[in-house]
Design an enzyme around this catalytic site. Structure first.
Site, PDB file in Angstrom:
ATOM      1  N   TRP A  28       1.821   3.497   2.370  1.00  0.00           N
ATOM      2  CA  TRP A  28       2.825   3.635   3.425  1.00  0.00           C
ATOM      3  C   TRP A  28       3.841   2.500   3.354  1.00  0.00           C
ATOM      4  O   TRP A  28       5.042   2.709   3.520  1.00  0.00           O
ATOM      5  CB  TRP A  28       2.146   3.707   4.770  1.00  0.00           C
ATOM      6  CG  TRP A  28       2.984   4.015   5.978  1.00  0.00           C
ATOM      7  CD1 TRP A  28       2.704   3.623   7.249  1.00  0.00           C
ATOM      8  CD2 TRP A  28       4.183   4.804   6.088  1.00  0.00           C
ATOM      9  NE1 TRP A  28       3.655   4.097   8.131  1.00  0.00           N
ATOM     10  CE2 TRP A  28       4.578   4.831   7.440  1.00  0.00           C
ATOM     11  CE3 TRP A  28       4.972   5.481   5.151  1.00  0.00           C
ATOM     12  CZ2 TRP A  28       5.718   5.491   7.894  1.00  0.00           C
ATOM     13  CZ3 TRP A  28       6.112   6.144   5.608  1.00  0.00           C
ATOM     14  CH2 TRP A  28       6.472   6.146   6.956  1.00  0.00           C
TER      15      TRP A  28
ATOM     16  N   LYS B  94      -7.900   7.371  15.793  1.00  0.00           N
ATOM     17  CA  LYS B  94      -8.067   8.621  15.037  1.00  0.00           C
ATOM     18  C   LYS B  94      -8.712   8.373  13.675  1.00  0.00           C
ATOM     19  O   LYS B  94      -9.388   9.253  13.126  1.00  0.00           O
ATOM     20  CB  LYS B  94      -6.731   9.358  14.910  1.00  0.00           C
ATOM     21  CG  LYS B  94      -5.572   8.544  14.336  1.00  0.00           C
ATOM     22  CD  LYS B  94      -5.504   8.570  12.832  1.00  0.00           C
ATOM     23  CE  LYS B  94      -4.337   7.744  12.327  1.00  0.00           C
ATOM     24  NZ  LYS B  94      -4.265   7.704  10.855  1.00  0.00           N
TER      25      LYS B  94
ATOM     26  N   GLY C 158       0.841  -1.189   0.000  1.00  0.00           N
ATOM     27  CA  GLY C 158       0.000   0.000   0.000  1.00  0.00           C
ATOM     28  C   GLY C 158       0.877   1.241   0.000  1.00  0.00           C
ATOM     29  O   GLY C 158       2.106   1.157  -0.109  1.00  0.00           O
TER      30      GLY C 158
END
Length: 463
Positions: free
Chosen positions: A53, A286, A51
């Site tokens: 990252w 988050k 992906g």
């Protein structure tokens, strides 16, 4: 790129300052020595999952250490067979032709023609194929350095010294269960660094959170001291473009300080911390509220006032939840808010919320989105809701003084669950929840958390 190369060991940033990387070989030698590597014995690093990252992380290592070919091997694994549709191939061709350095590199590698054919529809390009040329399917606009790609999982991991988990949390357990079969004959345990931000909920025998490092440990039986988590308030494409960023590697002291030094670069500062699981959970939390933020931004036409109201309520819920999960939650306030802030600004979870509110996506389409990858916040909404609805965690409601599950004091989380998981409410419900006249002042939620003995160590599998 923000930085331009000046020589073997220097580069200049857009502000004109010059940074040296002469310590790269020394850091590599130190890590090799720590792992008992002799001359001629390669330090083998492999990224699992490609992906945004995961690909950027592998590319950062390749840029920093790839030139030391006699000392280190850096590779990345991704599944084969994922085709690149024509619209993405056309966009990829535009990106290539807009970057002279990339264009020259592909011509020199005799790889340019296949992108011409891909654009014309005369050839099907594949994700592993373009990754070798430095293009991540989930981040087409940010060309990376060429990467050594392996599509056979056993070949990738069987003798790896350091494994980087770049998989979504929803795929981590399954893939590492397969990996464990290839490690049965290993004498020494590898080091695993997880980048995943997501959780699962386990309800028996007690409600608890299961994080990616715990999934990996359960699947592989690798000692937990060899499994670490790295996260921080950053956007993958901006890090690769040398925007200044920081991150934190968490885990046992045996490895984390050495790895922090190895991973640190002039534009990417890595600190270390002992609290592994809590930081993992905060990285997931988050994402939950970022989806709602994207919805609010779209539904209110980017109203600064509405977004600030939402921010006040979502941060109060996050603070409330951290008091359940952490004995000293104040230590997490800065990292959690920083990670939340960057995700709201430019993260894929906020983008996903916006697309839902605009009607360009729907929850029925699932949480794996073409060109973006896995939207980790969706599964996290389900996991946090299922945990916090358990009556065994009950607290006193501030108004009627009766025991209620913690989720009853988290109206935004409840609404997101109805929109994304049970799908019994439309996206507009998030706006209705925010404007509910009976909603308590977010300050009260924080005061409740701070004035009660909320901490439930069992939620993070702590004694």
């Amino acid at each position: 790129m923000v930085g331009s190369v000046l020589g073997d060991n220097r580069y200049t940033l857009s502000n004109g300052s010059i940074h040296s990387s002469t310590g790269a070989e020394e850091k590599l030698n130190d890590l090799r020595h720590l792992l008992g590597k002799s001359d001629g014995d390669l330090l083998k690093i492999v990224g699992i999952g490609a992906g945004a990252w995961g690909s950027v992380f592998a590319a950062l290592l390749q840029d920093a250490y790839g030139k030391f070919r006699e000392k280190v091997q850096i590779r990345i694994w991704r599944r084969p067979g994922r085709s690149v549709d024509r619209s993405i191939a056309e966009h990829l061709f535009e990106v290539i032709n807009s970057r002279e350095d990339v264009l020259r590199r592909l011509i020199q590698r005799c790889a340019y023609l296949k992108y011409v054919e891909g654009r014309l529809g005369d050839r099907t390009l594949y994700a592993d194929e373009i990754l070798r040329d430095g293009f991540c399917l989930n981040m087409i606009d940010t060309p990376l350095c060429p990467l050594k790609v392996v599509t056979n999982l056993q070949e990738a991991v069987w003798d790896a010294d350091i494994v980087i988990n770049g998989l979504p949390s929803t795929e981590t357990r399954e893939v590492f269960e397969e990996i464990s079969r290839y490690w049965k004959e290993r004498i020494s345990a590898p080091i695993i660094i997880s980048l995943a931000k997501g959780i699962e909920a386990a309800l028996d025998p007690l409600p608890r959170i299961v994080t990616p490092t715990q999934m990996i440990q359960c699947a592989t039986q690798i000692p937990i001291e060899n499994i670490l988590y790295l996260g921080g308030p950053n956007i993958a494409s901006e890090i690769y473009n040398k925007e200044y960023a920081n991150a934190r590697i968490c885990g046992a002291e045996k490895w984390r300080k050495h790895l922090a030094r190895f991973l640190r670069q002039p534009h990417f500062i890595v600190w270390d911390n002992s609290d592994l699981v809590t930081h993992e959970v905060m990285g997931s939390l988050k994402n939950v509220y970022a989806i709602g933020a994207g919805m609010i931004a779209s539904l209110t036409n980017e109203s600064a006032t509405s977004k600030s109201v939402y921010f006040a309520h979502c941060t109060s819920e996050m603070i409330f939840i951290t008091h359940l999960l952490a004995e000293e939650p104040e230590k997490l306030a800065g990292p959690l808010l920083a990670d939340t802030y960057v995700t709201l600004l430019k993260g894929r979870n906020a983008w996903y919320g916006q697309m839902l509110a605009k009607g360009e996506l729907s929850p029925d389409m699932g949480d794996s989105i073409k060109g973006k990858g896995m939207i980790q916040g969706v599964s996290a909404v389900g996991a946090f809701y299922e945990l916090l609805r358990q009556q065994s965690l009950s607290i006193l409601h501030p108004d009627d003084k009766k025991p209620v599950a913690p989720v009853e004091l988290c109206p935004i989380l409840k609404t997101l669950y109805k929109i994304l998981i049970t799908r019994e409410a439309p996206v507009q419900a998030i706006l209705q929840a925010l404007r509910d006249e009976t909603m308590n002042d977010p300050r009260e939620r924080i005061e409740i958390a701070q004035s009660h003995a909320f901490y439930r160590p069992s939620l993070l599998s702590k004694p």
